[in-house]
Design a protein around this motif. Structure first.
Motif: not given
Length: 273
Positions: A165-177
């Motif tokens: 449920l997070s495809g609209a926020h890819p940069q957020r995914i990367v930043d947190e990972l």
């Protein structure tokens, strides 16, 4: 008074619904389904006389009104994947409990299972990862995330992570990972699976560092799942103890490597009629 069945439709492919789920659809008088998440072909299991209602345009109150007004009807509330994972069924269950309405939950194949199948990898490999975290990043729904539950927090543990449920926020995914203390790096393998098990399924193997561009190239923001972890590409596979000759359990005695246990020999020697 008839049961309300919360049925998991599975990830998308009509033949990935469970046999019990098929049976409930065949028996249903009313089916409430989400057209945006479940293919219309899934309704092929229903009776021609069943009333079909698309929940895409319904609120929770609309759904509960259907429950209330049809106590004698066999109702199926058809959810994508498994209804117990991001299915928003607990508020419906609470209504059932408050109104003494019998209900059941019929499990479904999750999108994570379908994504792992699409990638062709096991998500739990000995000495690589023995845990799977299912989570998401939140923007508009950030208030629903309990304190302490964050992708950056889980990244400090390593293992395998499935981000839904997070495809609209890819940069957020990367930043947190890649936040401070993370067990992951920009080179950690990742997989993006769009519409797992659907006819137009897309699969892309990438890395955390290339995740934003990969998602952009796929051109998808919805029905998108991201898998993270070394299990996606590792070739350094340690043999599982489960089927090791030197590992015994209640169903199998220990044997020397290269030999077959006595019980297995007896089974192999049985004649099938």
């Amino acid at each position: 008074m008839e049961h309300i069945s919360f049925v998991g439709a599975g990830p998308g492919a009509p033949d990935l619904i469970t046999l019990r789920g098929q049976a409930r659809l065949r028996e249903a008088d009313i089916v409430i389904w989400a057209s945006s998440l479940i293919p219309e072909e899934m309704l092929g299991w229903t009776d021609d006389k069943a009333v079909l209602m698309d929940s895409a345009e319904m609120t929770l109150e609309d759904v509960l009104l259907v429950f209330e007004n049809n106590p004698g009807a066999r109702i199926v509330r058809l959810h994508s994947g498994d209804p117990s994972v991001y299915g928003a069924i607990q508020e419906q269950i609470s209504w059932c409990e408050a109104h003494d309405r019998p209900f059941e939950i019929v499990p479904g194949v999750t999108s994570i299972s379908a994504a792992a199948a699409a990638v062709g990898r096991e998500l739990t490999i000995p000495e690589v990862a023995q845990s799977i975290v299912t989570t998401r990043v939140a923007r508009r729904t950030s208030a629903s995330m309990p304190k302490g539950e964050s992708l950056s927090g889980y990244a400090q543990l390593g293992g395998t992570i499935a981000v839904l449920l997070s495809g609209a926020h890819p940069q957020r995914i990367v930043d947190e990972l890649l936040s401070e203390g993370s067990k992951f790096s920009a080179s950690t393998p990742a997989a993006v699976v769009v519409r797992a098990s659907w006819p137009d399924e897309q699969v892309a193997l990438t890395t955390i560092g290339e995740l934003v561009s990969t998602i952009s190239d796929l051109g998808a923001k919805r029905t998108l799942l991201v898998l993270i972890g070394e299990v996606l590409t590792t070739t350094d596979i340690r043999r599982s103890h489960l089927y090791s000759p030197s590992f015994s359990h209640r169903f199998r005695s220990r044997s020397e490597p290269g030999t077959t246990s006595g019980r297995a020999k007896r089974r192999a020697n049985r004649t099938v009629h």
